[in-house]
Design an enzyme around this catalytic site. Structure first.
Site, PDB file in Angstrom:
ATOM      1  N   CYS A   8     -11.547   4.731   6.693  1.00 31.42           N
ATOM      2  CA  CYS A   8     -11.781   6.141   7.000  1.00 31.42           C
ATOM      3  C   CYS A   8     -13.145   6.328   7.669  1.00 31.42           C
ATOM      4  O   CYS A   8     -13.333   5.936   8.814  1.00 31.42           O
ATOM      5  CB  CYS A   8     -11.639   6.977   5.731  1.00 31.42           C
ATOM      6  SG  CYS A   8     -11.444   8.745   6.049  1.00 31.42           S
ATOM      7  N   HIS A  45      -6.419   5.108   2.971  1.00 34.67           N
ATOM      8  CA  HIS A  45      -7.307   4.541   1.949  1.00 34.67           C
ATOM      9  C   HIS A  45      -6.590   3.548   1.031  1.00 34.67           C
ATOM     10  O   HIS A  45      -6.027   3.935   0.010  1.00 34.67           O
ATOM     11  CB  HIS A  45      -7.867   5.672   1.082  1.00 34.67           C
ATOM     12  CG  HIS A  45      -8.883   6.503   1.787  1.00 34.67           C
ATOM     13  ND1 HIS A  45     -10.237   6.350   1.603  1.00 34.67           N
ATOM     14  CD2 HIS A  45      -8.740   7.496   2.693  1.00 34.67           C
ATOM     15  CE1 HIS A  45     -10.898   7.219   2.359  1.00 34.67           C
ATOM     16  NE2 HIS A  45     -10.007   7.927   3.031  1.00 34.67           N
ATOM     17  N   GLU A  77      -7.957   1.574  -1.038  1.00 32.00           N
ATOM     18  CA  GLU A  77      -8.633   1.466  -2.342  1.00 32.00           C
ATOM     19  C   GLU A  77      -8.125   2.487  -3.357  1.00 32.00           C
ATOM     20  O   GLU A  77      -8.369   2.344  -4.552  1.00 32.00           O
ATOM     21  CB  GLU A  77     -10.161   1.591  -2.167  1.00 32.00           C
ATOM     22  CG  GLU A  77     -10.699   3.004  -2.010  1.00 32.00           C
ATOM     23  CD  GLU A  77     -10.531   3.580  -0.608  1.00 32.00           C
ATOM     24  OE1 GLU A  77      -9.686   3.077   0.166  1.00 32.00           O
ATOM     25  OE2 GLU A  77     -11.225   4.556  -0.277  1.00 32.00           O
TER      26      GLU A  77
END
Lengths: 231, 118
Positions: free
Chosen positions: A85, A194, A196
């Site tokens: 991002c 994302h 994560e």
């Protein structure tokens, strides 16, 4: 296996990225934008957020941080570097990846679980996926529209440097539905969604089997760890 | 103090969602005279030293390398504003009067105007 996560002023997902590294079996190392020190890590993550409030351009001021000199040198020497991002925006601003990211075509911030297709499984961060594998990870950004000139797009497509593509409705106007790209060497990868945030059951996207059980993002971190071990 | 003005615009061929949103708002106000709006940036770099060609050349380079991103933006103009020390917007120091935007930008630039692109 140590993976550094750099915190910039305005980073939001640095702790999540550290957690993802830990869940993948690695040792996260917190790094600071103002230092000229990578602490001997084996790989790097530039996390999401709104560094410097997206002032000037998203990722622009962070890309001029002191530590970026070391990041660029490490990337050019082959160290795995992942930009998520805002981190992806920094990598384009630092010219480690081509193209740029502009405001979403829809004109609004977009936050949703996003389906992607893995287009390149030979990068340091995607070698654990199957070619063409469909994954779902969260997408949350205001400036995620990937753009590049026709020549660059043709090169990305021709050389297989598109790492991830959006499936379904294009969420932000990205050209060619590009969600993430890699450099030719395959060590530097940037993507807007994302990974994560999809690494631990109970905290990821919904799946057909259970709510919030999606962990498709974990493979990106295990890929890097495997690669470092093998290398 | 001399002020060097740098103007940056999103590339013409790219969608400008900010401009599009403002154009939509204008249309909702009943304004039908405008077919489009694009939004760019104006930087004002203030210096207390002399403004010479070397400085302007450095600003041009900074404009292209840092103040703009050539992938998504063009540097439209680098010029000196109020070179004799007069304030920016010298037509009137009163910005609260809200009357017509007389003399906006025009008539104030004294020194060189370079266009970096287009």
């Amino acid at each position: 296996m140590r993976i550094g996560v750099i915190t910039f002023p305005g980073s939001l997902d640095d702790r999540d990225a550290q957690r993802a590294v830990r869940l993948a079996g690695g040792e996260p190392v917190a790094l600071w934008h103002g230092d000229h020190d990578l602490a001997g890590v084996d790989a790097l993550v530039l996390p999401g957020g709104f560094s410097y409030g997206d002032y000037l351009r998203a990722g622009a001021i962070a890309s001029l941080s002191p530590i970026m000199r070391e990041v660029v040198a490490a990337a050019n020497s082959g160290m795995p570097v992942l930009g998520i991002c805002n981190g992806f925006q920094m990598l384009t601003e630092a010219h480690l990846l081509p193209g740029g990211l502009i405001r979403n075509e829809v004109g609004t911030f977009v936050c949703k679980d996003q389906k992607l297709r893995v287009e390149n499984t030979s990068t340091a961060w995607t070698n654990g996926f199957e070619q063409g594998q469909e994954i779902t990870i969260p997408l949350k950004n205001g400036e995620g529209g990937y753009i590049a000139d026709e020549e660059t797009l043709a090169r990305l497509e021709g050389e297989g440097l598109v790492a991830f593509r959006y499936l379904g409705k294009n969420p932000n106007g990205s050209l060619r539905d590009i969600a993430g790209i890699t450099n030719a060497r395959g060590n530097v990868v940037g993507l807007m969604p994302h990974p994560e945030h999809a690494t631990e059951p109970g905290f990821g996207p919904d799946t057909p089997t259970a709510m919030r059980s999606g962990v498709d993002g974990l493979t990106m971190f295990t890929s890097a760890l495997q690669g470092v071990l093998a290398g | 103090m001399p002020t060097i003005v740098v103007e940056v615009m999103p590339k013409a061929e790219l969608l400008d969602p900010q401009g599009k949103a403002v154009a939509g708002a204008l249309a909702r106000l009943g304004e039908s005279r405008f077919t489009g709006v694009r939004i760019g940036k104006r930087f004002e770099l203030v210096t207390d030293g002399p403004v010479d060609d070397a400085l302007l050349s450095d600003v041009q380079k900074l404009a292209e390398d840092m103040l703009s991103n050539s992938v998504i933006e063009d540097v439209i103009s680098v010029h000196v504003d109020g070179g004799d020390g007069s304030a920016v917007g010298s037509s009137s120091g009163d910005s609260s009067s809200g009357d017509a935007p007389a003399g906006e930008l025009t008539g104030q630039a004294e020194a060189s105007t370079q266009t970096g692109a287009r």
